[in-house]
Design a protein around this motif. Structure first.
Motif, PDB file in Angstrom:
ATOM      1  N   MET A 167      -6.177  12.122  -3.025  1.00  0.00           N
ATOM      2  CA  MET A 167      -5.055  11.949  -2.312  1.00  0.00           C
ATOM      3  C   MET A 167      -4.925  12.876  -1.203  1.00  0.00           C
ATOM      4  O   MET A 167      -5.118  14.021  -1.401  1.00  0.00           O
ATOM      5  N   TYR A 168      -4.585  12.181  -0.123  1.00  0.00           N
ATOM      6  CA  TYR A 168      -4.365  13.251   1.180  1.00  0.00           C
ATOM      7  C   TYR A 168      -2.857  13.140   1.450  1.00  0.00           C
ATOM      8  O   TYR A 168      -1.967  12.230   1.193  1.00  0.00           O
ATOM      9  N   HIS A 169      -2.404  14.530   1.891  1.00  0.00           N
ATOM     10  CA  HIS A 169      -1.043  14.488   2.176  1.00  0.00           C
ATOM     11  C   HIS A 169      -0.808  14.860   3.663  1.00  0.00           C
ATOM     12  O   HIS A 169      -1.282  15.880   4.343  1.00  0.00           O
ATOM     13  N   PHE A 170      -0.334  13.632   4.459  1.00  0.00           N
ATOM     14  CA  PHE A 170      -0.352  13.945   6.044  1.00  0.00           C
ATOM     15  C   PHE A 170       1.058  14.585   6.405  1.00  0.00           C
ATOM     16  O   PHE A 170       2.342  14.083   6.145  1.00  0.00           O
ATOM     17  N   ILE A 171       1.110  15.764   7.187  1.00  0.00           N
ATOM     18  CA  ILE A 171       2.496  16.278   7.554  1.00  0.00           C
ATOM     19  C   ILE A 171       2.529  16.124   9.155  1.00  0.00           C
ATOM     20  O   ILE A 171       1.654  16.514   9.986  1.00  0.00           O
ATOM     21  N   ASP A 185      -4.668   2.496   5.998  1.00  0.00           N
ATOM     22  CA  ASP A 185      -4.187   1.064   5.199  1.00  0.00           C
ATOM     23  C   ASP A 185      -5.540   0.110   5.187  1.00  0.00           C
ATOM     24  O   ASP A 185      -5.858  -0.348   4.077  1.00  0.00           O
ATOM     25  N   HIS A 186      -6.223   0.048   6.190  1.00  0.00           N
ATOM     26  CA  HIS A 186      -7.265  -0.717   6.500  1.00  0.00           C
ATOM     27  C   HIS A 186      -8.363  -0.158   5.617  1.00  0.00           C
ATOM     28  O   HIS A 186      -9.038  -1.050   4.854  1.00  0.00           O
ATOM     29  N   LYS A 187      -8.605   1.103   5.217  1.00  0.00           N
ATOM     30  CA  LYS A 187      -9.599   1.333   4.472  1.00  0.00           C
ATOM     31  C   LYS A 187      -9.197   1.943   2.989  1.00  0.00           C
ATOM     32  O   LYS A 187      -9.881   2.078   2.149  1.00  0.00           O
ATOM     33  N   ASN A 188      -7.807   1.260   2.787  1.00  0.00           N
ATOM     34  CA  ASN A 188      -7.282   1.358   1.140  1.00  0.00           C
ATOM     35  C   ASN A 188      -7.319   2.930   0.922  1.00  0.00           C
ATOM     36  O   ASN A 188      -7.555   2.756  -0.348  1.00  0.00           O
ATOM     37  N   ARG A 231     -13.756  12.306  10.594  1.00  0.00           N
ATOM     38  CA  ARG A 231     -14.143  13.649  10.229  1.00  0.00           C
ATOM     39  C   ARG A 231     -13.618  13.976   8.834  1.00  0.00           C
ATOM     40  O   ARG A 231     -14.198  14.735   7.881  1.00  0.00           O
ATOM     41  N   ILE A 232     -12.196  14.098   8.836  1.00  0.00           N
ATOM     42  CA  ILE A 232     -11.523  14.378   7.658  1.00  0.00           C
ATOM     43  C   ILE A 232     -12.143  13.446   6.451  1.00  0.00           C
ATOM     44  O   ILE A 232     -12.196  14.052   5.386  1.00  0.00           O
ATOM     45  N   LEU A 233     -12.065  12.314   6.807  1.00  0.00           N
ATOM     46  CA  LEU A 233     -12.438  11.565   5.552  1.00  0.00           C
ATOM     47  C   LEU A 233     -13.793  11.435   5.057  1.00  0.00           C
ATOM     48  O   LEU A 233     -13.947  11.262   3.816  1.00  0.00           O
ATOM     49  N   LYS A 234     -14.533  11.810   5.963  1.00  0.00           N
ATOM     50  CA  LYS A 234     -15.991  12.073   5.661  1.00  0.00           C
ATOM     51  C   LYS A 234     -16.463  13.383   5.885  1.00  0.00           C
ATOM     52  O   LYS A 234     -17.140  13.551   6.998  1.00  0.00           O
ATOM     53  N   PRO A 235     -15.843  14.383   5.355  1.00  0.00           N
ATOM     54  CA  PRO A 235     -16.258  15.980   5.809  1.00  0.00           C
ATOM     55  C   PRO A 235     -17.913  16.265   5.659  1.00  0.00           C
ATOM     56  O   PRO A 235     -18.394  15.779   4.674  1.00  0.00           O
ATOM     57  N   THR A 236     -18.311  16.726   6.553  1.00  0.00           N
ATOM     58  CA  THR A 236     -19.695  17.197   6.656  1.00  0.00           C
ATOM     59  C   THR A 236     -19.665  18.923   6.804  1.00  0.00           C
ATOM     60  O   THR A 236     -20.662  19.444   6.582  1.00  0.00           O
ATOM     61  N   ASN A 237     -18.763  19.371   7.310  1.00  0.00           N
ATOM     62  CA  ASN A 237     -18.710  20.559   7.746  1.00  0.00           C
ATOM     63  C   ASN A 237     -17.226  21.411   7.430  1.00  0.00           C
ATOM     64  O   ASN A 237     -16.363  20.807   7.971  1.00  0.00           O
ATOM     65  N   PHE A 238     -17.230  22.369   6.749  1.00  0.00           N
ATOM     66  CA  PHE A 238     -15.987  23.295   6.497  1.00  0.00           C
ATOM     67  C   PHE A 238     -16.178  24.400   7.140  1.00  0.00           C
ATOM     68  O   PHE A 238     -17.423  25.151   7.281  1.00  0.00           O
ATOM     69  N   LYS A 239     -15.148  25.072   7.413  1.00  0.00           N
ATOM     70  CA  LYS A 239     -15.307  26.599   7.983  1.00  0.00           C
ATOM     71  C   LYS A 239     -14.179  27.200   7.212  1.00  0.00           C
ATOM     72  O   LYS A 239     -13.003  27.003   7.206  1.00  0.00           O
ATOM     73  N   TYR A 240     -14.520  28.606   6.918  1.00  0.00           N
ATOM     74  CA  TYR A 240     -13.385  29.383   6.375  1.00  0.00           C
ATOM     75  C   TYR A 240     -12.810  30.545   7.510  1.00  0.00           C
ATOM     76  O   TYR A 240     -13.606  30.974   8.219  1.00  0.00           O
TER      77      TYR A 240
END
Ligand SMILES: Nc1ncnc2c1ncn2[C@@H]1O[C@H](COP(=O)(O)OP(=O)(O)OP(=O)(O)O)[C@@H](O)[C@H]1O
Length: 308
Positions: free
Chosen positions: A1-5, A27-30, A112-121
């Motif tokens: 579940m994503y929370h968009f602000i 919506d298109h990607k359900n 990029r958010i839906l298919k993340p490949t890279n995170f950074k702290y």
């Protein structure tokens, strides 16, 4: 579940336009999501806090707005261990996105958010306003006292920013007001402590910028050597310059060359305290939460887990 602000008003309505594009893709990607719209100053902090307090599991929070909205969200998150943050920039300055190379196209940054490949702290800044009742504030990009904060304060109050935003030129208001403020420039005298030790007492301080990332003010390369994951603040302290020299210095900030000027000190530290004999505006991520004369700024390493 994503929370968009979502700040629908960011960059005079770019936020809502970007949101329609993002919503139709979701919506298109359900994809299941909640969307929350900010309605007033401080609302994004309240929303973020409510999301975080609702469940114990990891929260995917995606901010769609400018640096100011992101700052409010950061200030509402009680525990960063439970949060994975995504960011779709729709502001007028977008300094954090510029520093991190986050794409301007909302659908590309969504991908990029839906298919993340890279995170950074990323490091987190905290500022205490010692001579006021104002609660400490967190910041993710930059904070500062003096000239840059005075410019931010006037930009915030200027109706011209909204008008220029409509033509995609909102960030030029920073430049215009920076030039205007040169005329009645207000300097500070004060003592600077770095990592618990007295560094010096200065006369005519123009500004002290406490940077996590490289950019502030809509693309000014204030801290060209800043690394947002090194656990340090990148400081730029400017002092003892005449108005003429300041006028020469300002354009060089665009390219990060100001650090080679006499009167500019650039260094890294974990904590800095500035005790001035006059009050000044203080900014955090371009918004001005306080006017005061005594601040303490610290860096907390690797707090924010962000999708890049
Ligand atoms: N619905 C709203 N109406 C008016 N102001 C809002 C609303 N929602 C949020 N805000 C305030 O607007 C401020 C600025 O918003 P934001 O940073 O998203 O956009 P911006 O100013 O266009 O971009 P930037 O900060 O990158 O220059 C936020 O700090 C927030 O306090």
């Amino acid at each position: 579940m994503y929370h968009f602000i979502v700040n629908p008003k960011s960059s005079s309505g770019k936020g809502i336009r970007f949101w329609w594009a993002v919503k139709s893709e979701l919506d298109h990607k359900n994809i299941t999501y909640n969307a929350y719209f900010t309605r007033y100053v401080g609302h994004a902090s309240e929303i973020a806090e409510q999301i975080c307090n609702k469940t114990l599991e990891i929260k995917n929070i995606v901010v769609l707005g400018g640096d100011g909205t992101l700052n409010e969200v950061i200030n509402g998150i009680p525990d960063f261990n439970d949060v994975l943050l995504g960011y779709i920039p729709s502001g007028s300055s977008n300094d954090l996105a510029r520093s991190l190379g986050i794409l301007k196209d909302p659908l590309k940054s969504l991908e990029r958010i839906l298919k993340p490949t890279n995170f950074k702290y990323l490091d987190l800044g905290i500022i205490n306003f010692i001579d006021t009742d104002q609660a400490p504030r967190k910041f993710c990009c930059s904070s500062g006292i003096g000239y840059d904060a005075n410019v931010c304060m006037e930009v915030q109050q200027s109706p011209l920013k909204k008008k220029l935003n409509r033509f995609g030129a909102g960030k030029f208001i920073y430049l215009a007001i920076a030039i205007k403020q040169l005329i009645g420039i207000k300097h500070l005298d004060g003592t600077v402590m770095v990592d618990g030790m007295k560094k010096d007492t200065y006369k005519n301080i123009l500004l002290v910028s406490n940077m996590i990332h490289k950019y502030e003010g809509g693309g000014l390369l204030m801290a060209p050597n800043a690394d947002p994951s090194d656990g340090k603040l990148s400081i730029c302290l400017v002092h003892g310059l005449s108005r003429g020299k300041i006028a020469l210095l300002l354009p060089t900030i665009l390219f990060g060359k100001h650090i080679y000027f006499k009167g500019v000190e650039a260094f890294h530290c974990s904590e800095i305290e500035i005790k001035a004999s006059q009050t000044s505006a203080v900014h955090t991520d371009g918004e001005v939460p306080a006017v005061c004369s005594h601040i303490k700024v610290s860096c907390i390493p690797g707090q924010i887990r962000m999708i890049l």
